[in-house]
Scaffold this motif. Structure first.
Motif, short mmCIF file in Angstrom:
data_model
loop_
_atom_site.label_atom_id
_atom_site.label_comp_id
_atom_site.label_asym_id
_atom_site.label_seq_id
_atom_site.Cartn_x
_atom_site.Cartn_y
_atom_site.Cartn_z
N THR B 98 36.70 42.35 52.28
CA THR B 98 36.55 41.61 51.03
C THR B 98 37.09 42.45 49.89
O THR B 98 37.34 43.65 50.06
N GLU B 125 47.59 34.97 50.40
CA GLU B 125 46.22 34.54 50.63
C GLU B 125 45.24 35.71 50.42
O GLU B 125 45.57 36.70 49.82
N GLN B 126 44.08 35.57 51.02
CA GLN B 126 43.01 36.54 50.81
C GLN B 126 43.46 37.97 51.13
O GLN B 126 43.12 38.91 50.42
N GLN B 129 45.04 39.35 48.21
CA GLN B 129 44.05 39.62 47.16
C GLN B 129 43.28 40.90 47.44
O GLN B 129 43.03 41.70 46.54
N ASN B 130 42.91 41.09 48.71
CA ASN B 130 42.18 42.29 49.09
C ASN B 130 43.02 43.54 48.86
O ASN B 130 42.55 44.53 48.32
#
Lengths: 228, 265
Positions: B98, B125-126, B129-130
């Motif tokens: 996260t 995607e994530q 972001q991480n």
């Protein structure tokens, strides 16, 4: 003083009657006097309907009041209110007018995937990159390279234009018109603008200079004020 | 207190991992303490390119989920002690990491290392972001192809919304003859479209592929142009002013003199 002065003045013109309502009395007073005036002058029934323009001076009518007046004047089908003319508008309406005709300067690069939406005219100091999109309710002026999508007059203003220092768009949209870049690789053009050509019924790209005679109303703030 | 730099591109296959490995190596060669982080969870590569695959015991997901301490997961490079690697997990699913856990790890690493180079997964995607979460600076890698420039542009737009310095650009895989013929976007055009600072250009060279297959970053071999290019980038990261590499092949003395006098050859 007040008693001697007429609150309601009626004048006949070629297009019908013009009804002046003095703006220094209350709406109720004016309403009563107008009622009396109209009752006095009851005429024969088979006359054609006369159109009335109501001039309100510096008086603001709420929607309710306008409806009441319309009902009173239109009673008996002798007159019909064509329009209300007032020198004043409420502040929020004025503000939204202003917003619609204001030029919004924005200084950034619109990159791929980004969308910039403004009300009124957009003055973008920066580029629109391929995959980026700018949208405005008015005109779009880009001081930079226009390589993405621009949509001017998004609420249906077909007179809107898109101007850029360097024009190599993937799409230009004006109101409900869309044009796209040709399928072959082409060079961009400098200092040109996109606008709807009535005769060809499509968006054309032309030199900026043509705007001075094709879109005369581009100058100044009043153009949209006058258009309402 | 160290500095965390994320290497990102948007598009896959433009050379993020190679760039990460080589910039890290070049910085370590200049005796900076460097930690490489692979954040491409599920598809780890960086360890392979660095030739450290066999030494992995714990990975970043183990750290996040508390199965080991951060120090235990760090792999010291076999060639020099200045360089460490925090590998990604190959098996765990992506949901494990996260934004907060990444920030925590990077803050901890910053105490220890001068530079933390983060290898970002492809996409926005994530995972992206991480990877970007804990970084102070970003380097965007692109190739002279339209699609990768487009994706780089998108990435730069996303990075602008983060609290970090404007990203800098590496143009990778330059093929000189294609650029000259106009079959590829040229450097000026790319820089003009992306309008961010250029921190380096790297030629396309078979040696790069060879070296990464051998698990040896090419920056270790100073005899190639690519290696010099990566070392120049490292020097620019350190704040030195280094002129851009010329793309031309070595010229004879006569031509150099001609050029000096401004005569076009």
């Amino acid at each position: 003083m007040q008693e001697n002065k007429q609150m309601i003045t009626i004048k006949g013109t070629r297009d019908g009657l013009t009804l002046f309502i003095d703006d220094s009395c209350s709406f109720e007073e004016a309403f009563i006097e107008l009622n009396e005036k109209l009752t006095e002058n009851l005429s024969k029934k088979d006359e054609p309907t006369v159109y009335v323009t109501v001039k309100l001076g510096n008086r603001y009518l709420t929607t309710d009041q306008a409806e009441k007046l319309r009902g009173l004047i239109g009673r008996g089908n002798r007159f019909s209110v064509q329009s209300f003319e007032s020198n004043v508008i409420p502040k929020d309406k004025a503000l939204s007018w202003m917003e619609d005709s204001e030029v919004k300067p924005i200084n950034r690069i619109i990159r791929s995937g980004q969308v910039l939406e403004v009300t009124g005219d957009l003055l973008l100091i920066g580029d629109v990159n391929p995959g980026g999109k700018v949208v405005s309710t008015g005109n779009i002026y880009i001081m930079g390279s226009m390589r993405g999508i621009a949509h001017a007059g998004v609420n249906g203003d077909r007179n809107a234009v898109i101007a850029a220092s360097y024009m190599k768009p993937s799409q230009l949209r004006i109101a409900d018109y869309i044009s796209r870049a040709p399928d072959y690789e082409s060079d961009g053009v400098y200092m040109e603008c996109g606008l709807i050509d009535e005769e060809q019924d499509k968006i054309i790209i032309d030199r900026l200079q043509v705007l001075s005679h094709k879109r005369k109303d581009l100058n100044g703030f009043e153009r949209r004020m006058n258009n309402g | 207190m160290g500095e965390a730099i994320v290497i990102t591109s948007g598009k896959g296959g433009v050379g993020k991992t190679t760039t990460t490995a080589n910039i890290g190596t070049a910085l370590a060669l200049m005796e900076k303490k460097v930690c490489l982080i692979d954040t491409d969870i599920g598809l780890r590569n960086l360890d392979v390119v660095m030739g450290l695959e066999n030494r992995i015991i714990y990975d970043i997901v183990d750290v996040i989920e508390g199965r080991c301490k951060l120090k235990q997961a760090l792999i010291k490079d076999k060639r020099f002690e200045y360089l460490s690697l925090l590998p990604a997990a190959q098996t765990s699913d992506k949901a494990a990491s996260t934004v907060d856990s990444m920030k925590k790890i990077i803050t901890e690493l910053k105490q220890e290392f001068d530079y933390i180079i983060i290898d970002c997964p492809a996409g926005i995607e994530q995972g992206f972001q991480n990877a970007v979460a804990g970084a102070d600076k970003a380097i965007v890698v692109t190739t002279p192809e339209k699609s990768s420039v487009r994706d780089a542009d998108r990435i730069i737009g996303l990075l602008e919304n983060k609290e970090m310095e404007p990203p800098r650009l590496i143009i990778n895989r330059i093929r000189n003859h294609m650029m000259k013929n106009g079959d590829m976007l040229d450097i000026d055009e790319i820089v003009h479209i992306l309008s961010i600072d250029l921190i380096g250009i790297v030629l396309d060279d078979d040696e790069v592929i060879k070296a990464s297959n051998n698990g040896e970053p090419i920056a270790l071999h100073p005899n190639t142009k690519v290696s010099i290019a990566y070392r120049n980038i490292a020097r620019r990261i350190l704040g030195e002013t280094v002129p851009l590499q010329s793309l031309e092949d070595e010229k004879g003395m006569f031509q150099k003199v001609k050029k000096f006098f401004g005569i076009r050859s």
